[in-house]
Enzyme design. Sequence first.
Site, PDB file in Angstrom:
ATOM      1  N   ARG A  19      15.917  58.809  60.153  1.00  0.00           N
ATOM      2  CA  ARG A  19      15.944  57.344  60.056  1.00  0.00           C
ATOM      3  C   ARG A  19      17.339  56.813  60.346  1.00  0.00           C
ATOM      4  NH1 ARG A  19      15.065  55.567  54.691  1.00  0.00           N
ATOM      5  NH2 ARG A  19      15.939  53.752  55.703  1.00  0.00           N
ATOM      6  N   ARG A  25      13.658  49.497  54.633  1.00  0.00           N
ATOM      7  CA  ARG A  25      14.138  48.451  53.748  1.00  0.00           C
ATOM      8  C   ARG A  25      14.452  47.162  54.526  1.00  0.00           C
ATOM      9  NH1 ARG A  25      13.761  47.304  48.785  1.00  0.00           N
ATOM     10  NH2 ARG A  25      15.419  46.011  48.012  1.00  0.00           N
ATOM     11  N   ARG A  85      15.602  48.839  43.579  1.00  0.00           N
ATOM     12  CA  ARG A  85      15.748  48.019  44.778  1.00  0.00           C
ATOM     13  C   ARG A  85      15.030  46.656  44.735  1.00  0.00           C
ATOM     14  NH1 ARG A  85      16.853  51.743  49.936  1.00  0.00           N
ATOM     15  NH2 ARG A  85      18.437  50.153  50.124  1.00  0.00           N
ATOM     16  N   PRO A  86      15.358  45.834  43.747  1.00  0.00           N
ATOM     17  CA  PRO A  86      14.768  44.490  43.699  1.00  0.00           C
ATOM     18  C   PRO A  86      15.318  43.622  44.826  1.00  0.00           C
ATOM     19  CG  PRO A  86      16.508  44.687  42.058  1.00  0.00           C
ATOM     20  CD  PRO A  86      16.358  46.045  42.695  1.00  0.00           C
ATOM     21  N   ILE A  87      14.625  42.508  45.126  1.00  0.00           N
ATOM     22  CA  ILE A  87      15.176  41.575  46.116  1.00  0.00           C
ATOM     23  C   ILE A  87      15.309  40.174  45.515  1.00  0.00           C
ATOM     24  CG2 ILE A  87      14.425  42.873  48.159  1.00  0.00           C
ATOM     25  CD1 ILE A  87      12.262  40.686  48.533  1.00  0.00           C
ATOM     26  N   ASP A  88      15.451  40.137  44.189  1.00  0.00           N
ATOM     27  CA  ASP A  88      15.539  38.841  43.517  1.00  0.00           C
ATOM     28  C   ASP A  88      16.686  37.977  44.037  1.00  0.00           C
ATOM     29  OD1 ASP A  88      16.971  41.033  42.215  1.00  0.00           O
ATOM     30  OD2 ASP A  88      17.697  39.525  40.822  1.00  0.00           O
ATOM     31  N   ILE A  92      26.143  52.063  42.156  1.00  0.00           N
ATOM     32  CA  ILE A  92      25.303  51.060  42.823  1.00  0.00           C
ATOM     33  C   ILE A  92      23.806  51.320  42.603  1.00  0.00           C
ATOM     34  CG2 ILE A  92      24.824  49.885  45.032  1.00  0.00           C
ATOM     35  CD1 ILE A  92      27.764  49.638  44.394  1.00  0.00           C
ATOM     36  N   ASP A 123      26.852  55.252  50.086  1.00  0.00           N
ATOM     37  CA  ASP A 123      26.126  56.065  51.070  1.00  0.00           C
ATOM     38  C   ASP A 123      26.872  57.354  51.435  1.00  0.00           C
ATOM     39  OD1 ASP A 123      24.157  54.238  51.039  1.00  0.00           O
ATOM     40  OD2 ASP A 123      24.638  53.291  52.942  1.00  0.00           O
ATOM     41  N   CYS A 176      14.574  53.952  51.231  1.00  0.00           N
ATOM     42  CA  CYS A 176      14.829  55.154  50.446  1.00  0.00           C
ATOM     43  C   CYS A 176      14.571  54.929  48.961  1.00  0.00           C
ATOM     44  CB  CYS A 176      16.292  55.564  50.615  1.00  0.00           C
ATOM     45  SG  CYS A 176      16.591  56.460  52.119  1.00  0.00           S
ATOM     46  N   LYS A 195      23.815  52.069  61.731  1.00  0.00           N
ATOM     47  CA  LYS A 195      22.432  51.802  61.303  1.00  0.00           C
ATOM     48  C   LYS A 195      22.343  50.501  60.506  1.00  0.00           C
ATOM     49  CE  LYS A 195      19.353  53.313  57.636  1.00  0.00           C
ATOM     50  NZ  LYS A 195      19.853  52.407  56.604  1.00  0.00           N
ATOM     51  N   ASN A 196      23.222  50.358  59.509  1.00  0.00           N
ATOM     52  CA  ASN A 196      23.078  49.199  58.625  1.00  0.00           C
ATOM     53  C   ASN A 196      23.436  47.885  59.311  1.00  0.00           C
ATOM     54  OD1 ASN A 196      22.118  50.847  56.668  1.00  0.00           O
ATOM     55  ND2 ASN A 196      23.972  50.840  55.401  1.00  0.00           N
TER      56      ASN A 196
HETATM   57  C1  UD1 Z   1      22.596  48.249  51.797  1.00  0.00           C
HETATM   58  C2  UD1 Z   1      22.530  49.449  52.710  1.00  0.00           C
HETATM   59  C3  UD1 Z   1      22.502  50.735  51.897  1.00  0.00           C
HETATM   60  C4  UD1 Z   1      23.659  50.777  50.912  1.00  0.00           C
HETATM   61  C5  UD1 Z   1      23.729  49.496  50.095  1.00  0.00           C
HETATM   62  C6  UD1 Z   1      24.967  49.422  49.222  1.00  0.00           C
HETATM   63  C7  UD1 Z   1      21.301  48.537  54.573  1.00  0.00           C
HETATM   64  C8  UD1 Z   1      20.067  48.542  55.382  1.00  0.00           C
HETATM   65  N1  UD1 Z   1      21.336  49.338  53.503  1.00  0.00           N
HETATM   66  O1  UD1 Z   1      21.397  48.265  51.044  1.00  0.00           O
HETATM   67  O2  UD1 Z   1      22.576  51.825  52.802  1.00  0.00           O
HETATM   68  O3  UD1 Z   1      23.467  51.863  50.025  1.00  0.00           O
HETATM   69  O4  UD1 Z   1      23.752  48.356  50.964  1.00  0.00           O
HETATM   70  O5  UD1 Z   1      26.112  49.586  49.988  1.00  0.00           O
HETATM   71  O6  UD1 Z   1      22.256  47.867  54.891  1.00  0.00           O
HETATM   72  N2  UD1 Z   1      20.256  44.268  43.989  1.00  0.00           N
HETATM   73  C9  UD1 Z   1      19.634  43.447  43.093  1.00  0.00           C
HETATM   74  N3  UD1 Z   1      18.918  42.384  43.585  1.00  0.00           N
HETATM   75  C10 UD1 Z   1      18.825  42.133  44.915  1.00  0.00           C
HETATM   76  C11 UD1 Z   1      19.479  42.973  45.834  1.00  0.00           C
HETATM   77  C12 UD1 Z   1      20.202  44.049  45.331  1.00  0.00           C
HETATM   78  O7  UD1 Z   1      19.693  43.658  41.881  1.00  0.00           O
HETATM   79  O8  UD1 Z   1      18.175  41.144  45.290  1.00  0.00           O
HETATM   80  C13 UD1 Z   1      21.013  45.436  43.478  1.00  0.00           C
HETATM   81  C14 UD1 Z   1      20.364  46.753  43.918  1.00  0.00           C
HETATM   82  O9  UD1 Z   1      19.341  47.149  43.043  1.00  0.00           O
HETATM   83  C15 UD1 Z   1      21.534  47.697  43.917  1.00  0.00           C
HETATM   84  C16 UD1 Z   1      22.702  46.813  44.338  1.00  0.00           C
HETATM   85  O10 UD1 Z   1      22.283  45.463  44.097  1.00  0.00           O
HETATM   86  O11 UD1 Z   1      21.763  48.175  42.610  1.00  0.00           O
HETATM   87  C17 UD1 Z   1      23.118  46.989  45.779  1.00  0.00           C
HETATM   88  O12 UD1 Z   1      22.125  46.504  46.634  1.00  0.00           O
HETATM   89  P1  UD1 Z   1      22.439  45.902  48.083  1.00  0.00           P
HETATM   90  O13 UD1 Z   1      23.885  45.739  48.290  1.00  0.00           O
HETATM   91  O14 UD1 Z   1      21.551  44.732  48.228  1.00  0.00           O
HETATM   92  O15 UD1 Z   1      21.905  47.074  49.008  1.00  0.00           O
HETATM   93  P2  UD1 Z   1      20.954  46.952  50.253  1.00  0.00           P
HETATM   94  O16 UD1 Z   1      21.319  45.763  51.052  1.00  0.00           O
HETATM   95  O17 UD1 Z   1      19.538  47.157  49.847  1.00  0.00           O
END
Ligand code: UD1
Length: 417
Positions: free
Chosen positions: A396, A92, A121-124, A326, A304, A116, A22-23
């Site tokens: 999903r 996401r 879940r920020p995207i900064d 995480i 996960d 989820c 999936k990911n």
């Molecule tokens: C991906 C996976 C998810 C998995 C996660 C960690 C997909 C679609 N999803 O999610 O199943 O649980 O990796 O292995 O691939 N963070 C920030 N700022 C950001 C981005 C992330 O602070 O801009 C923080 C998040 O809040 C979290 C951590 O980084 O605490 C991990 O996030 P990230 O590795 O980005 O996870 P996803 O890519 O969303």
Amino acid sequence: MKQIIIEGNKPLSGTIKIGGAKNSVVALIPAAILSSGKVKITNVPSISDCDALFEILHLLNVNVEMQENVVLMDSKDLKNALIPENLSNKLRASYYFMGALLAKFKKVEMYFPGGCNIGSRPIDLHLKGFEALGAKIKKTKSKYTITAEELKGADIYLEFASVGATINIMIAATLAKGTTVIHNAAREAEIVNIAELLNNMGAKISGAGSDEITIKGVKKLHNAEVKVIPDRIEAGTYIIMGALLGNNLVIEGMVPEHNIVLLNKLQEMGVDFKLDNQRIILNRAKKLKPTNVRTVTYPGFPTDLGQPMSVLLTQADGISMFEETIWENRMGHVKYLNMMGANIVAERQHATITGPTKLHGEEITATDLRAGAALVAAGLIADGTTIIHDVEHILRGYERIINKLSDVGANIKIVDI
Ligand code: UD1
């Protein structure tokens, strides 16, 4: 609305075949629109996250043909459209269209992504990456507008090895001018799969799978093909179910190296399993030892799999600790496991699990995708009937989960309510 109903305590025998990750696929599909030609993706899992992505592709005028697990995409008439909020909200990974559309059109407008509810879940980090490549970002109440006159390669240091940010920056940098280096990149197997597709399309990416990825920008990308890697989280979930209920349960089509940390933990607990090439054969162990599990970034114990693993820990003889590092909100399933008879004391990101405890069927709710998988595992070992609500979360990410489990002897069905 759908419910899963399980009559527990049935041994699992036979073979479960693992599908595409999936990911990986949720990033491969957006990445493929960078190609000016056609892209063929094989081993695509049949999950509802893919359906949402196909709806998005349709809106972007990408021609999509599907046959079984093969998807053919032709993006020659790609247009830059605003993806409606109800669609980008569904998953996401809709945010990967940010990097892809920015690379193609130098402008993208997008509502906040969904996914989820497992943390803030920020995207900064994604946005800082785009800015480092020369983009300007405007944020309003519900969406981002990202524009760039041109994208230029840069040295980008991620504060945290985020999977999403690594992939999104890699996608955006593929068509940038000059070289981008992502430092402290995430190292997940899925990232290697995305780089493989981009390279097959003509990109120049090296180092994927390590913490430093170098992307030399190219002008145009061409036809390509890629196979989605096996889903290590799906495999891990069924492996855990096999540890709980296996009677020569075979998990086939996985990459054991992608689950090495899980397998080491299972060995430590005394789980009865045998590795045979790309298959693993599991039998229910008479007694399981307790252990401590701490989720970390790849290649550590995957977040996960933390929730499904916590179900196995309820069956270990003694006290186990489970720490989630995480996400802030990954204990949603604990309340339901305790209703079913588990003895778990959870506080924020820590849980103390005392076992073994016999579980019994209850009416419970999947609060997120992996919590849902954990509750299915719990229902499978419980006495009596378990009814799980909100199972759309599970669909999903787990393809044909009902068929895969009933084929190996589980008494499980899904009903519309
Ligand atoms: C991906 C996976 C998810 C998995 C996660 C960690 C997909 C679609 N999803 O999610 O199943 O649980 O990796 O292995 O691939 N963070 C920030 N700022 C950001 C981005 C992330 O602070 O801009 C923080 C998040 O809040 C979290 C951590 O980084 O605490 C991990 O996030 P990230 O590795 O980005 O996870 P996803 O890519 O969303």
